[in-house]
Enzyme design. Sequence first.
Site, PDB file in Angstrom:
ATOM      1  N   GLN A  34       7.209  -7.142  -8.225  1.00 47.06           N
ATOM      2  CA  GLN A  34       7.430  -6.547  -6.728  1.00 47.06           C
ATOM      3  C   GLN A  34       8.602  -7.395  -6.152  1.00 47.06           C
ATOM      4  O   GLN A  34       9.063  -8.197  -6.694  1.00 47.06           O
ATOM      5  CB  GLN A  34       6.070  -6.728  -6.153  1.00 47.06           C
ATOM      6  CG  GLN A  34       5.651  -8.216  -6.299  1.00 47.06           C
ATOM      7  CD  GLN A  34       4.081  -8.234  -6.052  1.00 47.06           C
ATOM      8  OE1 GLN A  34       3.486  -7.075  -5.590  1.00 47.06           O
ATOM      9  NE2 GLN A  34       3.547  -9.396  -6.380  1.00 47.06           N
ATOM     10  N   TYR A  64      -7.996 -12.873   8.083  1.00 45.53           N
ATOM     11  CA  TYR A  64      -8.213 -12.015   7.033  1.00 45.53           C
ATOM     12  C   TYR A  64      -8.889 -13.046   6.012  1.00 45.53           C
ATOM     13  O   TYR A  64      -9.821 -12.920   5.435  1.00 45.53           O
ATOM     14  CB  TYR A  64      -6.993 -11.607   6.330  1.00 45.53           C
ATOM     15  CG  TYR A  64      -7.094 -10.918   5.143  1.00 45.53           C
ATOM     16  CD1 TYR A  64      -7.564  -9.544   4.739  1.00 45.53           C
ATOM     17  CD2 TYR A  64      -6.760 -11.791   3.854  1.00 45.53           C
ATOM     18  CE1 TYR A  64      -7.759  -9.115   3.362  1.00 45.53           C
ATOM     19  CE2 TYR A  64      -6.747 -11.125   2.636  1.00 45.53           C
ATOM     20  CZ  TYR A  64      -7.268  -9.836   2.536  1.00 45.53           C
ATOM     21  OH  TYR A  64      -7.337  -9.279   1.066  1.00 45.53           O
ATOM     22  N   GLN A  65      -8.119 -14.340   5.728  1.00 51.92           N
ATOM     23  CA  GLN A  65      -8.717 -15.203   4.816  1.00 51.92           C
ATOM     24  C   GLN A  65     -10.022 -15.675   4.931  1.00 51.92           C
ATOM     25  O   GLN A  65     -10.898 -15.713   4.070  1.00 51.92           O
ATOM     26  CB  GLN A  65      -7.782 -16.207   4.370  1.00 51.92           C
ATOM     27  CG  GLN A  65      -6.160 -16.013   4.890  1.00 51.92           C
ATOM     28  CD  GLN A  65      -5.492 -15.737   3.623  1.00 51.92           C
ATOM     29  OE1 GLN A  65      -6.179 -15.210   2.595  1.00 51.92           O
ATOM     30  NE2 GLN A  65      -4.274 -15.545   3.776  1.00 51.92           N
ATOM     31  N   GLU A 109      -3.917 -14.477 -10.478  1.00 46.36           N
ATOM     32  CA  GLU A 109      -2.852 -13.897  -9.693  1.00 46.36           C
ATOM     33  C   GLU A 109      -1.918 -13.398 -10.772  1.00 46.36           C
ATOM     34  O   GLU A 109      -1.554 -14.082 -11.606  1.00 46.36           O
ATOM     35  CB  GLU A 109      -2.402 -14.755  -8.831  1.00 46.36           C
ATOM     36  CG  GLU A 109      -0.901 -14.489  -8.169  1.00 46.36           C
ATOM     37  CD  GLU A 109      -1.074 -13.318  -7.238  1.00 46.36           C
ATOM     38  OE1 GLU A 109      -1.614 -13.112  -6.325  1.00 46.36           O
ATOM     39  OE2 GLU A 109       0.046 -12.409  -7.539  1.00 46.36           O
ATOM     40  N   ASP A 140      -2.638 -10.204 -15.297  1.00 42.32           N
ATOM     41  CA  ASP A 140      -3.210  -9.121 -14.642  1.00 42.32           C
ATOM     42  C   ASP A 140      -4.850  -9.231 -14.714  1.00 42.32           C
ATOM     43  O   ASP A 140      -5.313  -9.556 -15.613  1.00 42.32           O
ATOM     44  CB  ASP A 140      -3.040  -7.893 -15.470  1.00 42.32           C
ATOM     45  CG  ASP A 140      -3.203  -6.566 -14.864  1.00 42.32           C
ATOM     46  OD1 ASP A 140      -4.099  -6.692 -14.002  1.00 42.32           O
ATOM     47  OD2 ASP A 140      -2.643  -5.422 -14.984  1.00 42.32           O
ATOM     48  N   ASP A 159      -8.815 -10.325  -3.212  1.00 43.76           N
ATOM     49  CA  ASP A 159      -7.783 -10.290  -2.327  1.00 43.76           C
ATOM     50  C   ASP A 159      -6.719  -9.678  -2.854  1.00 43.76           C
ATOM     51  O   ASP A 159      -5.525 -10.253  -3.147  1.00 43.76           O
ATOM     52  CB  ASP A 159      -7.501 -11.722  -1.983  1.00 43.76           C
ATOM     53  CG  ASP A 159      -6.451 -11.955  -1.140  1.00 43.76           C
ATOM     54  OD1 ASP A 159      -6.074 -10.952   0.022  1.00 43.76           O
ATOM     55  OD2 ASP A 159      -5.741 -13.241  -1.071  1.00 43.76           O
ATOM     56  N   TYR A 228      -1.545  -6.095  10.201  1.00 43.63           N
ATOM     57  CA  TYR A 228      -1.732  -4.971   9.104  1.00 43.63           C
ATOM     58  C   TYR A 228      -1.754  -3.743   9.917  1.00 43.63           C
ATOM     59  O   TYR A 228      -2.112  -3.516  11.070  1.00 43.63           O
ATOM     60  CB  TYR A 228      -3.034  -5.173   8.450  1.00 43.63           C
ATOM     61  CG  TYR A 228      -3.321  -6.173   7.397  1.00 43.63           C
ATOM     62  CD1 TYR A 228      -2.236  -6.881   6.849  1.00 43.63           C
ATOM     63  CD2 TYR A 228      -4.544  -6.934   7.224  1.00 43.63           C
ATOM     64  CE1 TYR A 228      -2.037  -8.005   5.939  1.00 43.63           C
ATOM     65  CE2 TYR A 228      -4.648  -7.848   6.169  1.00 43.63           C
ATOM     66  CZ  TYR A 228      -3.394  -8.375   5.666  1.00 43.63           C
ATOM     67  OH  TYR A 228      -3.467  -9.322   4.749  1.00 43.63           O
TER      68      TYR A 228
HETATM   69  N1  AAT Z   1      -3.929 -13.179   1.040  1.00 38.65           N
HETATM   70  C1  AAT Z   1      -2.763 -12.148   1.120  1.00 38.65           C
HETATM   71  C2  AAT Z   1      -3.172 -11.034   1.053  1.00 38.65           C
HETATM   72  C3  AAT Z   1      -2.758 -10.148  -0.021  1.00 38.65           C
HETATM   73  S1  AAT Z   1      -1.909 -10.794  -1.456  1.00 38.65           S
HETATM   74  C4  AAT Z   1      -2.430  -9.830  -2.656  1.00 38.65           C
HETATM   75  C5  AAT Z   1      -1.913 -10.477  -3.987  1.00 38.65           C
HETATM   76  O1  AAT Z   1      -2.655  -9.608  -5.258  1.00 38.65           O
HETATM   77  C6  AAT Z   1      -0.488 -10.357  -4.298  1.00 38.65           C
HETATM   78  O2  AAT Z   1      -0.092 -11.915  -4.605  1.00 38.65           O
HETATM   79  C7  AAT Z   1      -0.316  -9.693  -5.662  1.00 38.65           C
HETATM   80  O3  AAT Z   1       0.820 -10.295  -6.455  1.00 38.65           O
HETATM   81  C8  AAT Z   1      -1.542  -9.611  -6.206  1.00 38.65           C
HETATM   82  N2  AAT Z   1      -1.839  -8.592  -7.080  1.00 38.65           N
HETATM   83  C9  AAT Z   1      -1.843  -7.576  -7.190  1.00 38.65           C
HETATM   84  N3  AAT Z   1      -2.060  -6.709  -8.292  1.00 38.65           N
HETATM   85  C10 AAT Z   1      -2.638  -7.776  -9.172  1.00 38.65           C
HETATM   86  C11 AAT Z   1      -3.308  -7.598 -10.449  1.00 38.65           C
HETATM   87  N4  AAT Z   1      -3.388  -6.376 -10.949  1.00 38.65           N
HETATM   88  N5  AAT Z   1      -3.840  -8.907 -10.718  1.00 38.65           N
HETATM   89  C12 AAT Z   1      -3.698  -9.836 -10.258  1.00 38.65           C
HETATM   90  N6  AAT Z   1      -3.222 -10.079  -8.862  1.00 38.65           N
HETATM   91  C13 AAT Z   1      -2.459  -8.916  -8.530  1.00 38.65           C
HETATM   92  C14 AAT Z   1      -3.490  -8.772   0.146  1.00 38.65           C
HETATM   93  C15 AAT Z   1      -2.997  -8.219   1.480  1.00 38.65           C
HETATM   94  C16 AAT Z   1      -3.631  -6.877   1.583  1.00 38.65           C
HETATM   95  C17 AAT Z   1      -2.637  -5.890   2.583  1.00 38.65           C
HETATM   96  C18 AAT Z   1      -3.346  -4.640   2.967  1.00 38.65           C
HETATM   97  N7  AAT Z   1      -2.317  -3.945   3.513  1.00 38.65           N
END
Ligand code: AAT
Length: 292
Positions: A34, A64-65, A109, A140, A159, A228
């Site tokens: 990304q 959110y967190q 992550e 993944d 998340d 958001y």
């Molecule tokens: N806490 C911050 C909020 C997030 S971050 C979402 C994270 O998910 C990103 O760092 C991204 O790299 C990770 N991610 C995405 N796909 C995968 C995957 N397949 N496996 C592991 N990690 C992944 C989310 C905010 C929500 C926003 C809503 N509009």
Amino acid sequence: KSNKVRYFNNPMWPGEAHSLKVEKILYQGKSPYQEILVFESSTYGNVLVLDGIVQLTEKDECAYQEMVTHLPLCSIPSPKNVLVVGGGDGGVLREIARHASVEIIDICEIDQLVIDVCKDFFPQLSVGFKDPRVQLHVGDAVDFLRNAPEGKYDAIIVDSSDPIGPAQELVEKPFFQTIARALKPGGVLCNQAESMWLHTHLIQDMLSICRETFKGAVHYAWTSVPTYPSGVIGFLLCAKEGPAVNFLSPVNPIEKLEGAMEARREIRFYNSEIHRAAFVLPTFVRRELETH
Ligand code: AAT
């Protein structure tokens, strides 16, 4: 004109756009997964943007967190093994660390660059990685969960970003089935579940998948996050069959956990009353979600 077209055509919220004034661009880069942007805003502190979508700001990340973490962890008596999917900023880890009962914090992550960039620009979130209970797995989450030991986790927190790009598979049934497998009986899932104003169909689809997959309980909850789209975001709370879980009222209230309110920094948003309130749905949402 072409800028306007681009500005208003995000497929997740066509016809609308949201602005924050940029004071300074702090980082711009591209990972294999990304585009990553960090900027300093005039009114929300530093902002993390992935593929053009705001993931968090320093000012409102607490809403959110804290909710995505404590809604599930305060709903079970004594969480021990917890998995975070996504969350490379570390904010959810920071919140989990408030729970002294927790022994193992796994995080999967996909994007190492998100983790590195957040360490530079969001120290108040990435501090979560410093807890000795944290084990980082870069990869993944679909593969990670496919290979996860059966019945390992008391709670799984998804998340993840919106289901376009690397998070596409994270809203599909096979993924939820692997989550259910990885949970203990009576274990709980909290999944980022988009906005009730914008994504009724997506929420309905996720709800019906979850109702088939998690026989303990399935509920929708929501919170206010001004940056958001539409200003709110929801969560799906699911329990696997086993010891009964009642999400609607915390059995493990944060106010009673020693040091939890202050640990590292004070809790800003979550409390037991807002936990209960988060499950109260507007009439139109109740109607749309009940019939699905
Ligand atoms: N806490 C911050 C909020 C997030 S971050 C979402 C994270 O998910 C990103 O760092 C991204 O790299 C990770 N991610 C995405 N796909 C995968 C995957 N397949 N496996 C592991 N990690 C992944 C989310 C905010 C929500 C926003 C809503 N509009």
